[in-house]
Design a protein around this motif. Structure first.
Motif, PDB file in Angstrom:
ATOM      1  N   GLY A 339      -2.964  -4.552 -29.119  1.00  0.00           N
ATOM      2  CA  GLY A 339      -3.514  -4.114 -30.395  1.00  0.00           C
ATOM      3  C   GLY A 339      -3.020  -2.761 -30.845  1.00  0.00           C
ATOM      4  N   GLN A 340      -2.065  -2.170 -30.114  1.00  0.00           N
ATOM      5  CA  GLN A 340      -1.471  -0.893 -30.488  1.00  0.00           C
ATOM      6  C   GLN A 340       0.033  -1.089 -30.637  1.00  0.00           C
ATOM      7  OE1 GLN A 340      -2.660   1.953 -27.487  1.00  0.00           O
ATOM      8  NE2 GLN A 340      -4.841   1.669 -27.903  1.00  0.00           N
ATOM      9  N   GLY A 341       0.734  -0.021 -31.024  1.00  0.00           N
ATOM     10  CA  GLY A 341       2.168  -0.147 -31.204  1.00  0.00           C
ATOM     11  C   GLY A 341       2.807   1.149 -31.628  1.00  0.00           C
ATOM     12  N   GLY A 342       4.031   1.040 -32.128  1.00  0.00           N
ATOM     13  CA  GLY A 342       4.776   2.217 -32.564  1.00  0.00           C
ATOM     14  C   GLY A 342       4.870   2.272 -34.073  1.00  0.00           C
ATOM     15  N   ILE A 343       6.054   1.972 -34.609  1.00  0.00           N
ATOM     16  CA  ILE A 343       6.275   1.893 -36.052  1.00  0.00           C
ATOM     17  C   ILE A 343       6.042   0.455 -36.478  1.00  0.00           C
ATOM     18  CG2 ILE A 343       8.006   2.095 -37.880  1.00  0.00           C
ATOM     19  CD1 ILE A 343       9.354   4.257 -36.104  1.00  0.00           C
ATOM     20  N   SER A 344       5.113   0.236 -37.374  1.00  0.00           N
ATOM     21  CA  SER A 344       4.823  -1.112 -37.877  1.00  0.00           C
ATOM     22  C   SER A 344       4.668  -1.019 -39.385  1.00  0.00           C
ATOM     23  CB  SER A 344       3.539  -1.664 -37.242  1.00  0.00           C
ATOM     24  OG  SER A 344       3.247  -2.953 -37.745  1.00  0.00           O
ATOM     25  N   VAL A 345       5.791  -1.198 -40.104  1.00  0.00           N
ATOM     26  CA  VAL A 345       5.795  -0.953 -41.541  1.00  0.00           C
ATOM     27  C   VAL A 345       6.528  -2.050 -42.290  1.00  0.00           C
ATOM     28  CG1 VAL A 345       5.672   1.566 -41.255  1.00  0.00           C
ATOM     29  CG2 VAL A 345       7.911   0.454 -41.455  1.00  0.00           C
ATOM     30  N   SER A 346       6.153  -2.208 -43.545  1.00  0.00           N
ATOM     31  CA  SER A 346       6.951  -2.930 -44.526  1.00  0.00           C
ATOM     32  C   SER A 346       7.680  -1.879 -45.344  1.00  0.00           C
ATOM     33  CB  SER A 346       6.065  -3.788 -45.429  1.00  0.00           C
ATOM     34  OG  SER A 346       5.441  -4.811 -44.688  1.00  0.00           O
ATOM     35  N   ALA A 347       9.000  -2.054 -45.503  1.00  0.00           N
ATOM     36  CA  ALA A 347       9.735  -0.973 -46.163  1.00  0.00           C
ATOM     37  C   ALA A 347      11.093  -1.441 -46.652  1.00  0.00           C
ATOM     38  CB  ALA A 347       9.932   0.203 -45.207  1.00  0.00           C
ATOM     39  N   HIS A 348      11.455  -1.002 -47.866  1.00  0.00           N
ATOM     40  CA  HIS A 348      12.836  -1.014 -48.314  1.00  0.00           C
ATOM     41  C   HIS A 348      13.525   0.220 -47.739  1.00  0.00           C
ATOM     42  CE1 HIS A 348      12.630  -4.256 -51.201  1.00  0.00           C
ATOM     43  NE2 HIS A 348      11.644  -3.695 -51.852  1.00  0.00           N
ATOM     44  N   ALA A 349      14.830   0.130 -47.561  1.00  0.00           N
ATOM     45  CA  ALA A 349      15.628   1.291 -47.152  1.00  0.00           C
ATOM     46  C   ALA A 349      14.985   2.003 -45.972  1.00  0.00           C
ATOM     47  CB  ALA A 349      15.809   2.254 -48.330  1.00  0.00           C
ATOM     48  N   VAL A 364       9.346  -0.740 -32.636  1.00  0.00           N
ATOM     49  CA  VAL A 364       9.804  -0.827 -34.031  1.00  0.00           C
ATOM     50  C   VAL A 364       9.552  -2.237 -34.545  1.00  0.00           C
ATOM     51  CG1 VAL A 364      11.742  -0.596 -35.623  1.00  0.00           C
ATOM     52  CG2 VAL A 364      11.592   0.899 -33.613  1.00  0.00           C
ATOM     53  N   LEU A 365       8.700  -2.354 -35.553  1.00  0.00           N
ATOM     54  CA  LEU A 365       8.445  -3.624 -36.238  1.00  0.00           C
ATOM     55  C   LEU A 365       8.525  -3.368 -37.735  1.00  0.00           C
ATOM     56  CD1 LEU A 365       7.518  -6.565 -36.552  1.00  0.00           C
ATOM     57  CD2 LEU A 365       5.148  -5.767 -36.292  1.00  0.00           C
ATOM     58  N   ILE A 366       9.512  -3.977 -38.386  1.00  0.00           N
ATOM     59  CA  ILE A 366       9.688  -3.821 -39.830  1.00  0.00           C
ATOM     60  C   ILE A 366       9.608  -5.210 -40.445  1.00  0.00           C
ATOM     61  CG2 ILE A 366      11.173  -2.956 -41.674  1.00  0.00           C
ATOM     62  CD1 ILE A 366      12.377  -1.022 -39.652  1.00  0.00           C
ATOM     63  N   THR A 367       8.722  -5.391 -41.410  1.00  0.00           N
ATOM     64  CA  THR A 367       8.422  -6.715 -41.939  1.00  0.00           C
ATOM     65  C   THR A 367       8.561  -6.739 -43.455  1.00  0.00           C
ATOM     66  OG1 THR A 367       6.055  -6.223 -42.192  1.00  0.00           O
ATOM     67  CG2 THR A 367       6.766  -7.085 -40.073  1.00  0.00           C
ATOM     68  N   GLY A 368       8.563  -7.975 -43.988  1.00  0.00           N
ATOM     69  CA  GLY A 368       8.556  -8.157 -45.435  1.00  0.00           C
ATOM     70  C   GLY A 368       9.927  -8.472 -45.978  1.00  0.00           C
ATOM     71  N   SER A 369       9.964  -9.036 -47.173  1.00  0.00           N
ATOM     72  CA  SER A 369      11.244  -9.418 -47.802  1.00  0.00           C
ATOM     73  C   SER A 369      11.899  -8.196 -48.416  1.00  0.00           C
ATOM     74  CB  SER A 369      11.001 -10.493 -48.864  1.00  0.00           C
ATOM     75  OG  SER A 369      10.481 -11.652 -48.261  1.00  0.00           O
TER      76      SER A 369
END
Length: 685
Positions: A339-349, A364-369
């Motif tokens: 239930g914890q983590g590091g960077i977990s974001v939706s982001a352009h650029a 590092v988790l980056i999500t989204g179109s």
């Protein structure tokens, strides 16, 4: 006669226009009657009256008689009066010192000129010069900084002063500044500075007056600092430099060090450099309690120490960053538990480069179109969870690796890099698991399963982590036969002529036009052992003039739903592939039972296509392997370019040559088209 010196006469006196002082007149106080001043303490040598300054506006020493009160008048070169001051005592008084230190703007520092000695410098008043300097949270706002006193009001006052000035710097000297409620920042061009960041892995913070500048929130609010504005789109330009934010990690602790509240409007440009953030649920949160806005713009975090938090950065409630830069940071040992983590974001650029990200869950988790993701030069060690780097449904372009992986244990973390959902366009040189990739080259794999840094985790099952990739053939060669335990191929039912996108030679293809369910059902006789992987590579082209749709593949072990069977919708296909492009689709299953046959059902245009859509394809190659690292997309050029009899359908060109796939003893190896047509004239080659 004894005399007293007129002390602390400022050097280089000028007025606000930059004109230097020229004459000092000494009178009896309240009059214009001359009163003698002296050059020496004994009062033996009288000054001329007026006393003349040098070219810079600096006067010589002036001694006053001890039995009189003086009026002092100073006139500048431009004949303006700089000041006139009465009741200056000759008996030890120090009126000019009082003038220099008074807070009476009408009679004090507003009358004293200041000008830098650099050529071209502009003159101003001392009062205006002080107003243009950095605001000190202690000396200007009354903060204590001992970790005991509540400095919330002082920090809010400092921000208010900067807002009134249109922006500026609030400086925090050495010490601990305790806050007891969330601090709201709505204005632009605010900068916080301190005396330096804390050490890497500093341990639980201990409040002290003798520590690098640290703001210590002691409350259970949503954030230590919150950014929000109801209507002024684009505000921001906030920076924090050489400053720390730390909690006691017990008692009342706010959720985030910094929170961006999307209930207002879009804000942008936030910089954190040489900052320490320790002891929060999250260092940086974007969230949406209401309203229509979902975006914030350009977070830049550089050379910071971010440790002992449950998360580094999050975007919550469907929010995103339009620009996320995280570079050169010591950011290991944040969230490790489930239930914890590091960077977990939706982001352009998004750019995550050259950081230490050791000892945490899912760094590092980056999500989204979203577009434009770069993850390079990072150091991973003893991480846990799903993946050191996971991109989910990233539109691209992506640029992953090289990163460094040390002591990455398969039992603790599933992947070095996981590209899940539908990720496309770009490159990843690190060992990556393709959970739905499009037009991304193969990873650079090694052979050191002991260190585990240059291979995939071969203990995983595609039922948990789907393995499917879609590769283009331009510039690549997928004709190398894989290291298989067994392999099965099928020739197509010849319908049309195409050019093999790898060899450039003619090949027969099967053409399919959708009607009803739009499926092509095939059966392969192939053996596989429990625990082996089964790989299917299918070369497909949706024809120009037909709308593109997401293909679908159903794999049925032993023709039933035996363990290991799986369906693969090819998500994202319509985003990355044009009608008329060849795509090599490769998907994998892991057997849960012994296999003697594999049912392969192909849906070239998906499971519910419109009628009349046309595609062309080769029948898939099916092979089994014992190690996931042996998966390669594969086109069997011999099977693709061979027939068992000369074509009877399709339009062919003179000179086309196909291999004879049913050569009898002393038979001919090829069929050749001697005259083009439909199907043309064919002879043995």
């Amino acid at each position: 006669m004894a005399a007293y010196i007129l002390t602390n006469i400022p050097a280089r006196l000028t007025n606000a226009s930059g004109s230097p002082a020229q004459y000092m007149y000494t009178y009896i106080t309240g009059t214009t009657t001359n009163k003698t001043a002296y050059t020496d303490q004994a009062g033996l040598v009288a000054h001329a009256n007026p006393i003349v300054a040098d070219a810079s506006g600096t006067f010589p020493q002036v001694w006053l008689a001890n039995d009189a009160e003086y009026r002092i008048k100073v006139v500048c070169v431009d004949t303006t009066t700089l000041f006139t001051w009465d009741d200056i005592s000759g008996s030890g008084g120090n009126a000019l010192q009082q003038l220099a230190s008074t807070t009476d703007a009408a009679n004090g520092d507003a009358l004293i000129g200041v000008k830098r000695t650099v050529a071209g410098a502009v003159a101003t008043t001392l009062h205006a010069w002080i107003e243009g300097q950095i605001i000190n949270v202690r000396t200007d706002c009354g903060a204590v900084g001992d970790g005991v006193a509540d400095d919330t009001a002082a920090i809010n006052l400092g921000i208010s002063i900067l807002v009134a000035l249109g922006g500026g710097t609030l400086h925090f000297p050495q010490g601990t500044y305790k806050t007891t409620s969330e601090i709201l920042i709505t204005s632009s061009s605010i900068r916080f500075t301190g005396t330096g960041k804390r050490m890497v892995y500093p341990g639980v913070f201990v409040a002290s007056a003798n520590t690098p500048s640290t703001i210590m929130p002691v409350h259970a609010g949503r954030n230590a600092f919150r950014f929000n504005h109801a209507s002024a789109t684009g505000r921001g330009a906030f920076a924090a430099l050489d400053l720390n934010f730390a909690t006691l990690e017990a008692g009342s602790v706010p959720t985030a060090a910094f929170g961006w509240d999307c209930s207002g409007v879009f804000l942008r440009d936030f910089t954190f450099e040489r900052v320490g953030i320790h002891g929060f649920t999250s260092a940086f949160d974007v969230y949406k309690p209401g309203g229509a806005n979902t975006q914030m713009g350009l977070l830049k975090v550089r050379n910071c120490n971010i440790n002992r938090n449950q998360w580094i950065a999050r975007t919550l409630n469907g929010t995103q960053w339009n620009g996320f830069l995280f570079h050169d940071n010591e950011a290991g040992q944040n969230g490790f538990s489930a239930g914890q983590g590091g960077i977990s974001v939706s982001a352009h650029a998004a750019s995550v480069c050259d950081n230490c990200l050791e000892g945490m869950r899912d760094p590092v988790l980056i999500t989204g179109s979203y577009r434009g993701v770069k993850v390079k030069g990072n150091y991973f060690e003893q991480n846990v969870g799903r993946a050191c780097v996971e991109l989910n449904n990233i539109r691209g372009p992506i640029d992953i690796g090289p990163n460094t992986y040390l002591a990455i244990v398969d039992a603790d973390i599933a992947h070095k890099v996981l590209l899940s959902g539908a990720c496309g366009l770009g490159s990843c040189v690190d060992p990556y698991w393709p959970g739905g990739t499009h037009k991304i080259a193969l990873p650079l794999l090694g052979a050191d399963a002991t260190a585990g840094d240059n291979v995939l985790n071969s203990t995983l099952a595609p039922l948990t982590y789907p393995y499917v990739r879609c590769d283009r053939l331009e510039g690549f060669n997928y004709a190398r036969e894989p290291q298989h335990s067994a392999i099965a191929t099928q020739r197509v039912t010849v319908n049309q002529r195409e050019i093999n996108p790898q060899s450039g030679l003619p090949m027969p293809v099967q053409e399919y036009t959708t009607a009803g369910a739009g499926a092509v059902a095939l059966a392969y006789a192939i053996n596989g052992s429990n625990g082996q992987y089964v790989v299917v590579s299918w070369l497909l082209k949706q024809q120009p003039g037909s709308a593109t749709a997401n293909p679908y593949i159903s794999l049925s072990v032993n023709g039933t739903a035996a363990a290991g069977s799986k369906d693969y919708p090819i998500d994202g296909f319509t985003t990355y592939w044009r009608a008329g492009e060849w795509v090599l689709i490769t998907c994998v299953i892991k057997l849960g039972v012994a296999m003697t046959s594999l049912g392969v059902t192909l849906f070239p245009h998906g499971t519910a296509p419109a009628a009349g859509l046309v595609s062309r394809f080769l029948r898939p190659v099916v092979y089994t392997i014992d190690d996931i690292n042996k998966v390669i997309p594969y086109v069997d050029n011999y099977t693709a370019q061979s027939v068992t009899a000369s074509p009877t359908v399709g339009t062919w060109k003179q000179g086309d040559v196909l291999f004879n796939g049913a050569v009898a003893a002393a038979g001919q190896a090829e069929f050749a088209c001697s005259a083009g047509g439909t199907p043309g004239t064919w002879v043995y080659g």
